[in-house]
Design a protein around this motif. Structure first.
Motif, PDB file in Angstrom:
ATOM      1  N   LEU A 144     -13.309  -2.965   4.114  1.00 46.10           N
ATOM      2  CA  LEU A 144     -12.679  -3.908   3.081  1.00 46.10           C
ATOM      3  C   LEU A 144     -11.264  -3.587   3.015  1.00 46.10           C
ATOM      4  O   LEU A 144     -10.496  -4.761   2.938  1.00 46.10           O
ATOM      5  N   HIS A 145     -10.542  -2.479   2.903  1.00 49.03           N
ATOM      6  CA  HIS A 145      -9.256  -2.405   2.980  1.00 49.03           C
ATOM      7  C   HIS A 145      -8.795  -2.878   4.255  1.00 49.03           C
ATOM      8  O   HIS A 145      -7.517  -3.362   4.062  1.00 49.03           O
TER       9      HIS A 145
ATOM     10  N   ARG B 116     -11.217  -3.746  -3.258  1.00 52.76           N
ATOM     11  CA  ARG B 116     -10.388  -2.568  -2.637  1.00 52.76           C
ATOM     12  C   ARG B 116      -8.994  -3.243  -2.150  1.00 52.76           C
ATOM     13  O   ARG B 116      -9.151  -4.032  -1.430  1.00 52.76           O
ATOM     14  N   PHE B 117      -7.989  -2.499  -2.581  1.00 51.30           N
ATOM     15  CA  PHE B 117      -6.513  -2.941  -2.535  1.00 51.30           C
ATOM     16  C   PHE B 117      -5.844  -2.565  -1.230  1.00 51.30           C
ATOM     17  O   PHE B 117      -6.195  -1.572  -0.523  1.00 51.30           O
ATOM     18  N   VAL B 118      -4.883  -3.517  -0.932  1.00 52.57           N
ATOM     19  CA  VAL B 118      -3.731  -2.928  -0.022  1.00 52.57           C
ATOM     20  C   VAL B 118      -2.569  -3.626  -0.664  1.00 52.57           C
ATOM     21  O   VAL B 118      -2.677  -4.465  -1.409  1.00 52.57           O
TER      22      VAL B 118
ATOM     23  N   GLY C  40      -1.690   6.732  -3.734  1.00 50.04           N
ATOM     24  CA  GLY C  40      -2.820   6.380  -3.046  1.00 50.04           C
ATOM     25  C   GLY C  40      -3.236   4.941  -3.522  1.00 50.04           C
ATOM     26  O   GLY C  40      -2.633   4.344  -4.703  1.00 50.04           O
ATOM     27  N   ILE C  41      -4.153   4.353  -2.743  1.00 41.79           N
ATOM     28  CA  ILE C  41      -4.670   2.902  -3.046  1.00 41.79           C
ATOM     29  C   ILE C  41      -6.228   2.930  -2.961  1.00 41.79           C
ATOM     30  O   ILE C  41      -6.613   3.522  -2.199  1.00 41.79           O
ATOM     31  N   GLY C  42      -6.780   2.174  -3.876  1.00 40.42           N
ATOM     32  CA  GLY C  42      -8.224   2.228  -3.780  1.00 40.42           C
ATOM     33  C   GLY C  42      -8.900   0.746  -4.491  1.00 40.42           C
ATOM     34  O   GLY C  42      -8.372  -0.210  -4.079  1.00 40.42           O
ATOM     35  N   LEU C  43      -9.252   1.200  -5.718  1.00 39.45           N
ATOM     36  CA  LEU C  43      -9.576  -0.065  -6.614  1.00 39.45           C
ATOM     37  C   LEU C  43      -8.672  -0.423  -7.394  1.00 39.45           C
ATOM     38  O   LEU C  43      -8.737  -1.257  -7.921  1.00 39.45           O
TER      39      LEU C  43
END
Length: 387
Positions: free
Chosen positions: A151-152, A250-252, A318-321
């Protein structure tokens, strides 16, 4: 656009193992991102509590107000719904939850972010229970599974396309009055990213910010988190596109500084120093490296160039939700990087009255080293428009 159904049972098993090790009987989490992580239910938070209950033994429960019940069912939440009528109600939401909990519980974990008021409501609803602050799920969220990484990766593709579309719109302007304002450019790339997502995917997971970001030009870009204004971009000045999106929650982020017109010697110098710092810092994002050391390696490039006075922030996060979440690639964070962590690498220079210069990529830590998920070009020639 969604995680496979097998993701959540496997996650719940990992949480139960961690609960057993921590000596906890259950976990109650009310942070919206934790709830989405544990159940797949993304919602707009308000005063009505929404919480996930994960017991060491037994089924996972999702506490929701009645007005969210159909929405949780539509999202195929991976939990049994426990519904309360309204807030505050004659019986509090956590009391309704307590009625649905099977078996005795003595120690219940909650996230550090849970308010003192909700901890008190938890204790009142479960007499004799000891509430325990636990970052158990926060630690699990640090490392992404292969399903999440997929997803990322797709989000990165869309974010890069948004950057390219923003640069295209600016390059198409034929005169000074044709250049977009910051808000016009921000709106354009946001609409482009959203349209691309819906055109290419079914069952889009909608979160509070599906696509978007910050856009600013000239001296405005020297303020790292300034919101877009009605100021028009101007030839001869840098402008920054700080964009991102979420696929399956899920982010970027993908960010570039562009130079509008032939760069001056000053602009070249600032950009090249940031370019070198970002390259060096990204290469430092390897398993076994502490966040604090990666940050120092990155920012030392800027310090050695004699530009430390223009530093305003860390290398990344960090990156995630969420766009910003642990670990922090910064002084003071001694977290050791591990495969599966997804991080930003975004050193910047901010020169008051002139402009800001920042390059950001979303980077996956792998056993073999860092892998950029975003890949918009970073060389000077690639970011000059209309020279």
């Amino acid at each position: 656009m969604r995680l496979p159904p097998t993701f959540y049972p496997a996650l719940h098993d990992r949480v139960r193992i961690a609960l057993d090790r921590a000596g906890l009987d259950a976990l109650l989490l009310d942070d919206p991102l934790d709830v989405a992580y544990l159940t797949g239910f993304a919602h707009f938070p308000n005063e009505r509590p929404v919480a996930a209950w994960v017991p060491r033994d037994g089924e996972v429960l999702l506490l929701v107000p009645d007005l969210e019940r159909e929405y949780a069912l539509d999202q195929r939440a991976a939990a049994r719904l426990v519904v309360y009528p309204e807030f505050p109600g004659e019986r509090g939401p956590f009391t309704v939850l307590a009625d649905a909990v099977a078996g005795a519980v003595r120690r219940v974990g909650h996230a550090p972010s849970t308010s003192t008021g909700r901890v008190a409501a938890l204790a009142a609803a479960f007499p004799g229970v000891e509430p325990v602050t636990s970052d158990l799920v926060g630690r699990l969220r640090l490392r992404k599974t292969p399903e999440e990484i997929t997803l990322h990766t797709e989000a990165a593709r869309i974010a890069d396309a948004m950057l390219a579309e923003g640069a295209r719109l600016v390059a198409a302007a034929t005169g000074p009055d044709d250049l977009p304002t910051e808000t016009e450019l921000a709106g354009h790339v946001t609409r482009f990213g959203t349209a691309m997502m819906y055109a290419e995917h079914d069952d889009v997971v909608v979160v509070p910010m599906l696509t978007g970001g910050l856009v600013y030009g000239g001296a405005n870009s020297a303020q790292p988190h300034r919101l877009p204004t009605a100021d028009r971009l101007r030839r001869g000045e840098p402008f920054m596109l700080s964009l991102g999106c979420a696929v399956g929650g899920r982010f970027v982020e993908s960010e570039r500084t562009f130079l509008l017109g032939e760069p001056t010697a000053e602009q070249r110098r600032y950009y090249q120093v940031v370019r070198e710092a970002q390259e060096t810092g990204t290469e430092a994002l390897r398993p076994g490296v502490r966040c604090v050391d990666a940050n120092r390696t990155c920012l030392d490039v800027i310090r050695r160039a004699g530009l430390a006075r223009f530093l305003r922030h860390r290398q990344g996060h960090g990156i995630g939700l969420g766009f910003h979440e642990p670990p922090w690639v910064a002084d003071g964070d001694e977290t050791v990087l591990e495969p599966g962590m997804v991080l930003s690498s975004e050193p910047g220079l901010y020169v008051p009255g002139h402009a800001g210069y920042r390059i950001s990529d979303t980077v996956l830590v792998t056993a073999a080293g860092p892998r950029r998920l975003t890949g918009y070009p970073r060389d000077l020639d690639d970011i000059v428009i209309g020279a």
